[in-house]
Scaffold this motif. Structure first.
Motif: not given
Length: 465
Positions: A445-460
């Protein structure tokens, strides 16, 4: 058969045989390691009397009891400590990986480094060959050994003994002069353990660096004794003399000088004389060992020249033995205070407070071990926090170095790396990392193209905790 030589060319074939075996078969399996250690134990017992005779001849007079205790029993004890623990040491270790790596798994798997080299010294020519070998065999390494040329009878016996015990694809021995030792240090080994002086150790480290060979250097140093005001002087003197005079001071962890409260100096010197007399009431009867060479004996005479000396024996002993002496308050810049003594001379220096004692230690060459006699108190804490050494031994000298469960080694100029017991296994092993990633995993989920899943994981990951 084994690789014996009086010249450097025989080193390469011995190494090539070990390397070929490692490339073909890998390191020793766990069962092979156990079998090798058991074989070493049995064969050492069978050769014990022969080693007593060889070391006695090489030293021109070495106590039978000292040889059996410090060269044979110490090694047997180390094998006995290793065997029941080896399976646990060699087991793979699971590593738990948390978010965001879950459900991936990690593992550390100890593996043999490969072909190890051991270059041994002359002061304990058997022990300081076989103790590193125990570490190498326990880790599964194939090993090339160079015994000291300064103890030629013992070196030949080591070559014969190990040649009968091991296949040359497991352990090979090369004998000969310093050129043979140099050739060993220049090989592309996977690990090299050298025991000797700091001067030669620096040369060994440079040679190994050209091959990118990791090294363990056991180099000795000036190991001080600090007598606290709470110490029992008679008890301290007994331990100091036992540690100083075993092998006539030719021990890398021997007490090198003593720091004593000023008001207790005379009483301590008297206690040291009583202790020496009680340990060696008849020093010519074979209990008190000789100095290993005429050159080393001459060096002891040079170190005591122009010093205030107090004999620790009532009567002088004849060469090649050397009469043990206290050197009273030598100058800090004298040779006896700037060089490792490696003999039965013992400087005694008065101090007024722990700050002065620690400053003296810091101002002298590096200590392999610091000995403390007295209570466990704030002054001991100050000593430990304000000085450096490979170890601190409280109310005892030398003994700790023969305990396999305790890592052995120096720091800085007194040495790099450690061995004995688990520390030896670890040093001769490579902790290889295994990482397993299942098909479904969060990392995708942390691979491009980045999306909402990546944003959620980064927030955590970026949240305050």
């Amino acid at each position: 058969m084994i690789a014996q030589s009086t010249s450097a060319p025989a080193v390469q074939p011995a190494f090539d045989g070990l390397r070929a075996a490692f490339l073909r078969d890998g390191g020793l399996t766990l069962d092979q390691r156990r079998g090798a250690l058991k074989a070493l134990r049995r064969s050492l017992i069978d050769h014990a009397d022969a080693y007593v005779a060889a070391i006695d001849a090489d030293f021109r007079g070495r106590s039978r009891h000292e040889t059996l205790l410090t060269e044979v029993v110490v090694v047997l004890s180390a094998i006995d400590d290793t065997l029941p623990r080896l399976k646990r040491w060699a087991a793979a270790k699971k590593i738990r990986l948390g978010f965001p790596f879950w459900p991936a798994a990690g593992e550390i798997r100890p593996q043999p480094r490969g072909v190890a080299g051991i270059v041994a010294p002359s002061n304990y020519p058997l022990q300081l060959t076989l103790m590193p070998l125990i570490g190498a065999l326990s880790a599964g390494c194939r090993t090339l050994i160079k015994p000291s040329e300064l103890t030629p009878r013992t070196a030949d016996l080591i070559a014969s003994h190990l040649g009968k015990t091991f296949d040359p694809s497991v352990v090979a021995v090369v004998t000969g002069d310093a050129e043979v030792a140099r050739a060993v240090t220049e090989l592309p080994l996977d690990l090299l353990l050298f025991t000797g002086s700091s001067r030669v150790g620096a040369v060994v480290a440079q040679a190994a660096a050209r091959q990118m060979t990791p090294v363990i250097l056991e180099l000795g140093g000036k190991s001080p004794v600090v007598i606290d005001r709470s110490a029992d002087l008679d008890m301290a003197a007994q331990s100091i003399m036992a540690g100083k005079l075993i092998n006539a001071g030719q021990t890398c962890v021997a007490p090198d000088y003593v720091l004593v409260p000023r008001e207790s100096k005379d009483a301590l010197i008297a206690a040291l004389r009583r202790a020496a007399a009680s340990l060696y009431p008849q020093p010519e009867n074979g209990d008190y060992s000789a100095i290993g060479s005429d050159r080393a004996l001459s060096r002891q005479h040079d170190l005591e020249k122009n010093q205030r000396v107090i004999s620790l024996f009532d009567l002088a002993v004849a060469a090649p033995r050397h009469t043990p002496k206290v050197i009273d308050a030598p100058s800090p810049d004298s040779a006896v205070m700037q060089e490792e003594i490696f003999g039965p001379l013992l400087p005694v220096i008065a101090y007024d407070d722990i700050e002065e004692a620690t400053a003296t230690i810091r101002g002298l060459p590096s200590a392999l071990v610091i000995y403390w006699f007295g209570g466990v108190n704030d002054r001991l804490d100050a000593l430990i926090s304000r000085t450096q050494s490979g170890a601190v031994s409280i109310n005892e000298t030398v003994l700790y170095a023969g305990i396999s469960a305790l890592p052995f080694g120096g720091i800085g100029p007194s040495g790099w790396g450690r061995y004995h017991g688990k520390a030896g296994f670890d040093s001769f092993s490579h902790e290889r990392v295994l990482f397993r990633q299942p098909r479904w995993n969060i990392a995708k989920m942390m691979r491009p193209p980045f999306g909402t899943h990546a944003d959620g994981i980064l927030k955590l990951l970026l949240r305050n905790k």
